[in-house]
Write an enzyme that holds these catalytic residues in place. Structure first.
Site: not given
Ligand code: EPU
Length: 339
Positions: A165, A239, A335
């Site tokens: 990012r 995010s 972010e």
């Molecule tokens: N999780 C929790 N609780 C929550 C949310 C997440 O425990 O409320 C944990 C879970 O273990 C889950 C892990 O976080 O397995 C990963 O969650 P998720 O797959 O939803 O992805 P993320 O890492 O939270 C990132 C990007 C998103 C993108 C998703 C999918 C960042 C900051 N965010 O989120 O991007 O859509 O992966 O690839 O890297 C954005 O940048 O605006 C965005 C939405």
């Protein structure tokens, strides 16, 4: 046409629906508009601030100078052979329209980035990413215009210094260039990236074994809709924080205390910890603080529940950061671009 407005309220132009005034404001729809705007600002010694889709920004105070809303649009195939295609999007083009353009022509590479809010020009600034793919994986080059001199420059992938990012446009060159167009290199032969757990799960649910590009974007749409709030219904900026990166020594310590801590390998020997998990564990998931909260289905997303102020949002951001720091000794980093 190029018109300057004074004291323009930017709130409706952000997906978080939180804003302030712009001292001066103009919508630009062409390179000629951009040149005129650069001239206008230069003559009055006013700084220029570029607003794209307004999807990754929290505006907390009046923006001095000239705010340009980029509506320079268009998508063009620059080069095509049997294996690859170079596709150029003008920076004000809606990102999802760009992805759709590729998917409907069976060009492979952008599908995992379907439904990310924002514009083509915002994509390299953030090095947007989702479901195991980042813009840098398909990036070819971009054309940018120096806001000081008006000169055009081409940036290659290495010039952009992409990171998680992150890019040179968020750091050393912040505010210096207007990104005019972005070209990506896509594949014409099938090549899908389905390794991100939930995509395969979603396809398996539908008993799809040999997915098409359409199947993939449908699956992504369903995964996103199940977790991510639609900004048209519940204003948000995606995010709000980046996932955290820690070293293995800190991971060891944390795992002792929190055995269920999720973690993934990152670059340079670091380990990535989902910030959503940290925020949820700190007790913030779905908890309301006036008109703002961290989303009840994905704790990484700050949502405006209606009429929220910048002050309310900033207060929640501070609370979340302090709680995560206290519990896990981890500093969360925004972010979203906080102005
Ligand atoms: N999780 C929790 N609780 C929550 C949310 C997440 O425990 O409320 C944990 C879970 O273990 C889950 C892990 O976080 O397995 C990963 O969650 P998720 O797959 O939803 O992805 P993320 O890492 O939270 C990132 C990007 C998103 C993108 C998703 C999918 C960042 C900051 N965010 O989120 O991007 O859509 O992966 O690839 O890297 C954005 O940048 O605006 C965005 C939405």
């Amino acid at each position: 046409m190029f018109t300057i407005e004074k004291n323009k309220n930017l709130t409706p132009l952000t997906t978080l629906k939180i804003g302030a005034l712009a001292e001066f404001f103009a919508v630009i729809k062409s390179k000629a508009d951009l040149s005129a705007a650069i001239e206008w600002a230069r003559a009055r010694k006013k700084p220029i601030f570029i607003l794209g889709g307004g999807s990754n920004i929290l505006i907390t105070k009046k923006i001095k100078g000239l705010v340009l809303k980029n509506e320079i649009r268009g998508i063009e195939i620059i080069e095509k052979n049997k294996d690859r295609v170079l596709l150029e999007g003008k920076s004000g083009e809606i990102w999802t329209r760009f992805v759709n353009f590729a998917v409907t022509r069976n060009f492979y590479g952008l599908e995992n980035l379907f439904l990310i809010y924002g514009t083509v020009g915002g994509a390299p600034v953030q090095n947007i990413g989702a479901y195991g793919v980042e813009l840098k994986d398909v990036f070819y080059h971009l054309r940018a215009i120096d806001l000081k001199t008006g000169h055009e420059k081409i940036f290659s992938v290495s010039d952009c210094r992409f990171g998680y990012r992150d890019s040179i446009f968020k750091n050393k060159l912040k505010g210096r260039y207007f990104i005019y167009s972005v070209t990506v290199r896509l594949k014409r032969q099938p090549e899908l990236k389905l390794d991100y757990g939930s995509i395969r799960e979603e396809l398996a649910k539908k008993k799809i074994t040999a997915p098409s590009l359409r199947d993939v974007i449908k699956a992504i749409e369903e995964i996103r809709n199940s977790k991510l709030p639609n900004p048209a219904l519940m204003p948000n900026a995606g995010s709000f924080f980046k996932n955290a990166e820690i070293d293995s020594a800190q991971l060891k310590k944390l795992i002792k205390k929190y055995p269920s801590l999720p973690h993934f390998p990152a670059t340079r020997g670091k380990v990535k910890i989902p910030a959503g998990w940290l925020i949820e564990s700190a007790g913030f998931k779905g908890k309301k603080f006036g008109s703002v909260s961290m989303h009840k289905k994905q704790a990484l997303i700050l949502v405006n529940r209606g009429g929220a102020t910048a002050h309310q949002a900033l207060t929640l951001v501070k609370k979340v950061k302090a709680a995560v720091k206290k519990k896990f000794a981890i500093d969360l980093e925004e972010e979203v671009n906080v102005i």
